[in-house]
Every structure is written in structure tokens, then in C-alpha cells.
Design an enzyme around this catalytic site. Structure first.
Site, PDB file in Angstrom:
ATOM      1  N   ASP A   1       0.848  -1.190   0.000  1.00  0.00           N
ATOM      2  CA  ASP A   1       0.000   0.000   0.000  1.00  0.00           C
ATOM      3  C   ASP A   1       0.885   1.242   0.000  1.00  0.00           C
ATOM      4  O   ASP A   1       1.897   1.308   0.717  1.00  0.00           O
ATOM      5  CB  ASP A   1      -0.904   0.015   1.232  1.00  0.00           C
ATOM      6  CG  ASP A   1      -1.967   1.097   1.146  1.00  0.00           C
ATOM      7  OD1 ASP A   1      -3.002   0.840   0.506  1.00  0.00           O
ATOM      8  OD2 ASP A   1      -1.738   2.186   1.702  1.00  0.00           O
TER       9      ASP A   1
ATOM     10  N   ASN B   1      -2.483  13.023  -3.431  1.00  0.00           N
ATOM     11  CA  ASN B   1      -3.601  13.426  -4.289  1.00  0.00           C
ATOM     12  C   ASN B   1      -4.102  14.822  -3.932  1.00  0.00           C
ATOM     13  O   ASN B   1      -4.380  15.650  -4.802  1.00  0.00           O
ATOM     14  CB  ASN B   1      -4.749  12.422  -4.166  1.00  0.00           C
ATOM     15  CG  ASN B   1      -4.669  11.319  -5.211  1.00  0.00           C
ATOM     16  OD1 ASN B   1      -4.066  11.495  -6.252  1.00  0.00           O
ATOM     17  ND2 ASN B   1      -5.277  10.179  -4.921  1.00  0.00           N
TER      18      ASN B   1
ATOM     19  N   ASP C   1      -2.055   9.660 -10.373  1.00  0.00           N
ATOM     20  CA  ASP C   1      -2.081   8.597 -11.381  1.00  0.00           C
ATOM     21  C   ASP C   1      -0.678   8.297 -11.884  1.00  0.00           C
ATOM     22  O   ASP C   1      -0.323   7.133 -12.110  1.00  0.00           O
ATOM     23  CB  ASP C   1      -2.971   9.009 -12.558  1.00  0.00           C
ATOM     24  CG  ASP C   1      -4.443   9.033 -12.185  1.00  0.00           C
ATOM     25  OD1 ASP C   1      -4.793   8.484 -11.115  1.00  0.00           O
ATOM     26  OD2 ASP C   1      -5.243   9.594 -12.963  1.00  0.00           O
TER      27      ASP C   1
ATOM     28  N   GLU D   1      -4.915   2.452  -4.109  1.00  0.00           N
ATOM     29  CA  GLU D   1      -3.457   2.548  -4.046  1.00  0.00           C
ATOM     30  C   GLU D   1      -2.845   1.282  -3.474  1.00  0.00           C
ATOM     31  O   GLU D   1      -1.709   1.278  -3.009  1.00  0.00           O
ATOM     32  CB  GLU D   1      -3.029   3.764  -3.199  1.00  0.00           C
ATOM     33  CG  GLU D   1      -3.357   3.665  -1.724  1.00  0.00           C
ATOM     34  CD  GLU D   1      -4.719   4.249  -1.356  1.00  0.00           C
ATOM     35  OE1 GLU D   1      -4.892   4.590  -0.180  1.00  0.00           O
ATOM     36  OE2 GLU D   1      -5.589   4.358  -2.241  1.00  0.00           O
TER      37      GLU D   1
END
Length: 408
Positions: free
Chosen positions: A244, A252, A261, A288
Site C-alpha cells: 500500500d 492526491n 495517477d 493505491e
């Protein structure tokens, strides 16, 4: 049709056309030999030598040479030349018979002279253009013999000239047949094109259903199916790894989703290399979160593999700024390993995934950017192990100390 389609259509000509025409030429030879009986009856014993010589000494050898020329895979032009030369020669012999036959029998030979190109034009697999040439030459020979040479009563007799129009019948027949063949050819091409499009569309749908569009990795459905199949036949250790991205929400929120992305794609590439090298499968499992499966991987090897994954991400040095400071993106890694023999004790693929996820939770809670491991214990494989984002894992603290030693 356009030249390229016309070439494809001609290339698809029946491969047996050469054998087909050869067989009919043999029948043609036999027919001419049998017709010698008619010549004998009409010409009589004294004049029979000339038609016999023309049939046996001229026509038959030429027809045999035509048959030999059609060996292998003759081109359409070679087939047309063989059929045309043989037919015109036979017509000339029959027309010569009409000129020299005793009175009262000329009309029979004039009609036979028309039947020759009519039959050949109908049975020979000539193209429409070649049929035009063949029928045109045959018609010209006939008219030249009857009209230009003014064969007495023959020129004034309407019956042979009327019958001569039959020479042109193969042109219409071949035009209609070739038109139907081309329509069928185009229809077949259309069906093949639609089938190819459907195959490509199915392939694209299959890719879309199995591949994560952003990272190019396998998706969750494929990973679950692969893990289930591998675990079902496992006879050795199997390693499942949960990865993770640490503080991905900060990335973000700070740098924006396009940068997020880009980060996902970069980390996917960094993780995929070591996973492939180990003979495993990496998948994007959630937003993620990634999952990896490595067969025949012992607990000791699993820890080393997890560290390689963590280091691979740290090495790419993906950075973003927050509160005026540069931050490097890292990952937390959770590992579990189980032996295939534990299937008999109720350990299922879902249990492996849950325990790997719990190990990931350990790595997160102990500071992130680290590797943690948890064992799957057969006697607790179907028991809840505690919540982590609504997920319950099959893990028991009982006896975990001894097992954890293998992960240190």
C-alpha cells in the site's frame, strides 16, 4: 472490382480447375474418336482417310499436349489457351468436313462445328474476359469459314447461321456465373471482416476485463482467480504480499489526481520487475493497494522479496511537495506465507489475502515504509483475526511467536 480485390478473387480460383479441364479434354478426345464412325458412314471408305487423319493425327496429339500443359497449378491464362487452341482446331476440322462432305450432310457438320465451342465454353472454367476472347475467336472462325469463303449453299442456308448464335451463349452464362461468384466472394470477405472485428473486440474486452487500464497490471479479478488456482494445486510454500502506498491521500490532495495517477503507474512498474523476476504475479487490487503472489516461496524468501519491493519503490524517488517540504513516496508491505499442506486444515486463498492485509496493517501502524509478516495458522484459518477497514483476517496470536521467528 478494385485491382487488389480482383487479384484476391482470381487467386481463389478453384485449385482443381486444371484437373477439371484435363478430364474434359480426355472426354473431348474420346468423343472425336467415336465420331469417326459418323465420318466413315458419311464420307465412305474411299474419302474416310482425310477426316481420320485429321482426328487421329492432328487433333488428338494437340489435345494431348494441351492436357500435359495443364499439370501442377495452371494459371487462368494457360487454361484458356489450352481450351481455345483445342476447340478452334476441332472446329476447323469439323468445318473442313462440312466443305468436303458429300451433298446433303453439310448442315450436320455446320451444327457440330457450333456445338464444339458451345460445350467447351460452358464446361471450361474461363473468366468472363477470357470467355469473351474464346467465344469471339470461335464466332469469327465460323463466320469467316461460312461467309467470307462463300461456301456455296452454306452461306445462303439460314439454319447454320442461326445456330451460330449459340457460340455466344457461354458469354452470358459466364457473366452471370462470375457475377454470382464475385458477390459470394465479397459477401465472404464481409463475413470474415466482421468475424475478425468481433474477435478483436472480444480480445479488447478480455484485456479490459483482466488488465488495470492505468497501471497495465492484472486486476483484482484475475489475481483472485490465479491465486485460487495456484493454491489449489500448491505442494510447496506460497507467498502473498499486500503493498500500500503510504499517505497517498496527501499526494492526491497536494499534487492533484493526475500526479497521483502518474505515481501509481511509476510504482506499479517498480514493483512489477521484482515480482516477475521471482516468477510471481502483481495486480492492482484497489485504489493505491497492490497484491503480489509468488509460488514456491518460503517464509525467509518472502521477507527478502518484500524488502526488495519496498526498496524498489524507495529507489525511484517519486517526490511531491507538501507544506513547503519535499516528500518521497514510500510503500508499506505486509507478507504471509503458507504451505500447500495447510489446505487440508481449511486454509483458503481468502485466508491468505486477509492475513497479508493484516500484516500490511502492522507495517502501517509501526511507522510505514517497512515490511511486516504474519503467519497463517491452520487451527485459526477460518476465525476472525480483527478488523482492518472492515476486513477480518484469519490469524491467531496463539503460537505466532515461533512462526514469526521464521520471518526475522
Amino acid at each position: 472490382m478494385p485491382p487488389d480485390l480482383e487479384a484476391r478473387f482470381r487467386a481463389g480460383d478453384d485449385a482443381g480447375s486444371g484437373a477439371y479441364i484435363r478430364s474434359w479434354l480426355l472426354v473431348f478426345i474420346l468423343f472425336n474418336i467415336l465420331s469417326l464412325k459418323l465420318d466413315y458412314e458419311v464420307f465412305g471408305p474411299d474419302a474416310f482417310a482425310v477426316p481420320a487423319f485429321l482426328t487421329l493425327g492432328v487433333f488428338t496429339p494437340v489435345a494431348c499436349l494441351a492436357i500435359l500443359s495443364l499439370n501442377d497449378r495452371p494459371s487462368p491464362l494457360r487454361r484458356t489457351v489450352a481450351a481455345t487452341v483445342t476447340s478452334l482446331l476441332d472446329m476447323a476440322i469439323v468445318l473442313n468436313g462440312a466443305r468436303t462432305v458429300p451433298d446433303g450432310h453439310a448442315d450436320v457438320y455446320m451444327v457440330l462445328a457450333v456445338i464444339v465451342p458451345l460445350v467447351v465454353g460452358l464446361i471450361a472454367a474461363l473468366s468472363f474476359r477470357h470467355s469473351l476472347v474464346f467465344c469471339g475467336l470461335s464466332f469469327a472462325l465460323y463466320l469467316g469459314w461460312v461467309v467470307a469463303l462463300h461456301e456455296g449453299d452454306l452461306a445462303g442456308n439460314g439454319l447454320p447461321l442461326l445456330v451460330a448464335s449459340l457460340i455466344l451463349v457461354p458469354i452470358k452464362v459466364r457473366f452471370s456465373r462470375e457475377r454470382q461468384e464475385k458477390q459470394a466472394f465479397l459477401l465472404r470477405l464481409s463475413v470474415e471482416a466482421q468475424a475478425a472485428e468481433l474477435t478483436q473486440a472480444n480480445a479488447r474486452l478480455k484485456v479490459l476485463s483482466e488488465i488495470d487500464a492505468l497501471t497495465g497490471l492484472a486486476n483484482r479479478r484475475v489475481f483472485d482467480a490465479t491465486l485460487a488456482a495456484a493454491w489449489d494445486g500448491a505442494e510447496d510454500w506460497c507467498c502473498v504480499v499486500a503493498i500500500d502506498i503510504d499517505r497517498f491521500k496527501d499526494l492526491n490532495d497536494t499534487a492533484g489526481h493526475p500526479e497521483g495517477d502518474r505515481c501509481l503507474a511509476a510504482i506499479a512498474a517498480a514493483l512489477d520487475g521484482p515480482t516477475r523476476a521471482a516468477g510471481g504475479l502483481l495486480a492492482r487490487y484497489g485504489g493505491e493497494e497492490f497484491m503480489a503472489f509468488v509460488p514456491a516461496c518460503t517464509p525467509e524468501d518472502a521477507l527478502d522479496f518484500g524488502e526488495r519491493l519496498r526498496a524498489a519503490v524507495e529507489t525511484i524517488g517519486f517526490r511531491y511537495r507538501k507544506n513547503g517540504r519535499d516528500r518521497t513516496v514510500t510503500v508499506s508491505v505486509g507478507i504471509t506465507a503458507a504451505h500447500g499442506a495447510t489446505r487440508a486444515c481449511g486454509v483458503r486463498p481468502s485466508g491468505l489475502l486477509k492475513v497479508a492485509d493484516l500484516a500490511l496493517y502492522d507495517a502501517k501502524s509501526r511507522g510505514r515504509n517497512r515490511v511486516e509478516a504474519r503467519p497463517v495458522l491452520p487451527d485459526a484459518a477460518n476465525r476472525d483475526a480483527g478488523p482492518r477497514d472492515g476486513i477480518s483476517g484469519a490469524y491467531s496470536d496463539a503460537g505466532s511467536g515461533a512462526y514469526s521467528a521464521a520471518f526475522s
